[in-house]
Motif scaffolding. Structure first.
Motif, short mmCIF file in Angstrom:
data_model
loop_
_atom_site.label_atom_id
_atom_site.label_comp_id
_atom_site.label_asym_id
_atom_site.label_seq_id
_atom_site.Cartn_x
_atom_site.Cartn_y
_atom_site.Cartn_z
N ILE A 102 25.17 61.89 13.24
CA ILE A 102 26.39 61.45 12.65
C ILE A 102 26.94 62.44 12.44
O ILE A 102 26.81 62.74 11.35
CB ILE A 102 25.68 60.29 11.20
CG1 ILE A 102 25.84 58.72 12.27
CG2 ILE A 102 26.76 60.13 11.04
CD1 ILE A 102 24.77 58.24 10.83
N ARG A 103 28.70 63.14 11.90
CA ARG A 103 29.12 64.08 11.80
C ARG A 103 29.59 64.14 10.77
O ARG A 103 29.36 64.89 9.83
CB ARG A 103 30.37 63.99 13.03
CG ARG A 103 29.73 64.63 14.60
CD ARG A 103 30.74 64.34 15.15
NE ARG A 103 32.26 64.99 15.47
CZ ARG A 103 33.15 65.79 15.54
NH1 ARG A 103 32.87 66.24 16.33
NH2 ARG A 103 34.43 65.81 14.88
N ASP A 104 30.59 62.93 10.64
CA ASP A 104 30.07 62.31 9.01
C ASP A 104 30.27 60.86 8.43
O ASP A 104 30.86 59.79 10.07
CB ASP A 104 32.11 63.31 8.97
CG ASP A 104 31.88 62.63 7.21
OD1 ASP A 104 31.91 63.07 6.36
OD2 ASP A 104 33.44 63.44 7.19
N GLN A 105 30.35 60.43 7.84
CA GLN A 105 30.92 59.12 7.25
C GLN A 105 31.58 58.70 6.46
O GLN A 105 31.69 59.75 5.45
CB GLN A 105 29.76 58.21 7.65
CG GLN A 105 28.80 58.75 7.15
CD GLN A 105 26.69 58.06 7.05
OE1 GLN A 105 27.13 56.73 7.69
NE2 GLN A 105 26.21 58.43 7.02
N GLY A 106 32.03 57.62 5.98
CA GLY A 106 32.34 57.12 4.59
C GLY A 106 33.37 55.37 4.51
O GLY A 106 33.66 55.12 5.32
N VAL A 107 33.60 56.43 3.59
CA VAL A 107 34.48 54.31 3.10
C VAL A 107 35.99 54.83 3.21
O VAL A 107 36.49 55.85 2.43
CB VAL A 107 34.83 53.96 2.05
CG1 VAL A 107 35.56 52.35 2.02
CG2 VAL A 107 32.61 53.56 2.15
N SER A 108 37.11 53.87 3.94
CA SER A 108 38.82 54.22 3.08
C SER A 108 39.41 52.75 3.49
O SER A 108 38.96 51.98 4.16
CB SER A 108 39.01 55.45 4.57
OG SER A 108 38.95 54.70 5.91
N ASP A 109 40.79 53.51 3.30
CA ASP A 109 41.16 51.87 3.32
C ASP A 109 42.51 52.39 4.59
O ASP A 109 43.10 53.19 4.97
CB ASP A 109 42.65 52.11 2.18
CG ASP A 109 43.05 51.03 1.61
OD1 ASP A 109 42.97 49.85 1.48
OD2 ASP A 109 44.39 50.91 1.95
N TRP A 110 42.48 51.69 5.22
CA TRP A 110 43.65 51.21 6.89
C TRP A 110 44.02 49.92 6.36
O TRP A 110 44.10 48.56 6.14
CB TRP A 110 42.28 50.89 7.40
CG TRP A 110 43.45 50.96 9.04
CD1 TRP A 110 43.74 49.71 10.11
CD2 TRP A 110 43.62 52.34 9.80
NE1 TRP A 110 44.24 50.36 10.80
CE2 TRP A 110 44.60 51.74 11.55
CE3 TRP A 110 43.73 53.73 9.50
CZ2 TRP A 110 45.11 52.54 11.79
CZ3 TRP A 110 44.07 54.41 10.24
CH2 TRP A 110 45.30 53.78 11.46
N TYR A 111 45.53 50.10 5.78
CA TYR A 111 46.49 49.11 5.57
C TYR A 111 46.25 48.14 4.74
O TYR A 111 46.29 46.74 4.79
CB TYR A 111 46.98 48.72 7.29
CG TYR A 111 47.73 50.04 7.72
CD1 TYR A 111 49.03 49.52 7.89
CD2 TYR A 111 47.20 50.63 8.80
CE1 TYR A 111 49.83 50.80 8.28
CE2 TYR A 111 47.93 51.69 9.52
CZ TYR A 111 49.19 51.73 9.37
OH TYR A 111 50.18 52.48 10.18
N GLY A 112 46.07 48.59 4.01
CA GLY A 112 44.85 47.97 2.75
C GLY A 112 43.81 47.10 2.23
O GLY A 112 43.13 45.90 2.37
N LYS A 113 43.18 47.00 3.63
CA LYS A 113 41.94 46.51 3.64
C LYS A 113 40.93 47.97 4.38
O LYS A 113 41.21 49.36 4.41
CB LYS A 113 42.25 46.36 5.60
CG LYS A 113 40.51 45.22 5.93
CD LYS A 113 40.81 44.21 6.70
CE LYS A 113 39.49 43.76 7.10
NZ LYS A 113 39.26 42.64 7.69
#
Length: 141
Positions: A32-43
């Motif tokens: 696993i190079r990186d991971q996280g949480v983000s917003d994709w067009y409001g979701k």
């Protein structure tokens, strides 16, 4: 030089652990190079990048709907392929981990290949070439 760096696959939330198991089995040297949480067009989406220093798979969750019918003719991704120098080892690792072969590749004197369906329903081809001559490798014989 241009080369493919990553493929971004959107899956259902419950598919990421199973996808990670499948691809860790195929690529035991990846991490696993990186991971996280983000917003994709409001979701909100949880994502991770699994690969090595040169290429990776980007997996994002919270996908909606089903993957395309691989036996049908819908527009969309049919499959993607990885070249290996030891197809038998890939097959053994995957089948030992409980993954089933989806279909055999067509007989060919200069290559052998096999298809698996990953846990999110994407068809993945693995191919081993027995020739360095491109015209032989890619012939339809």
């Amino acid at each position: 030089m241009i080369h493919l760096e990553h493929v971004n696959l959107v899956v259902r939330k419950e598919d990421i652990p199973a996808m990670l198991k499948f691809y860790q089995t195929v690529f035991p040297h990846w991490h696993i190079r990186d991971q996280g949480v983000s917003d994709w067009y409001g979701k909100s989406r949880t994502w991770l990048h699994f690969g090595d220093d040169y290429q990776y798979l980007a997996l994002s969750d919270n996908g909606e709907g089903e993957n395309r019918d691989l036996t049908g003719h819908q527009v969309g991704l049919a499959h993607f392929a990885y070249v290996t120098n030891n197809l038998d080892a890939v097959i053994t690792r995957l089948t030992d981990a409980g993954f089933e072969i989806a279909k055999d590749g067509a007989p060919h004197p200069h290559r052998k290949n096999i298809y698996f369906i990953d846990p999110a329903g994407f068809e993945v081809e693995f191919v081993e070439y027995m020739s360095d001559i491109v015209s032989e490798r890619n012939s339809t014989i």
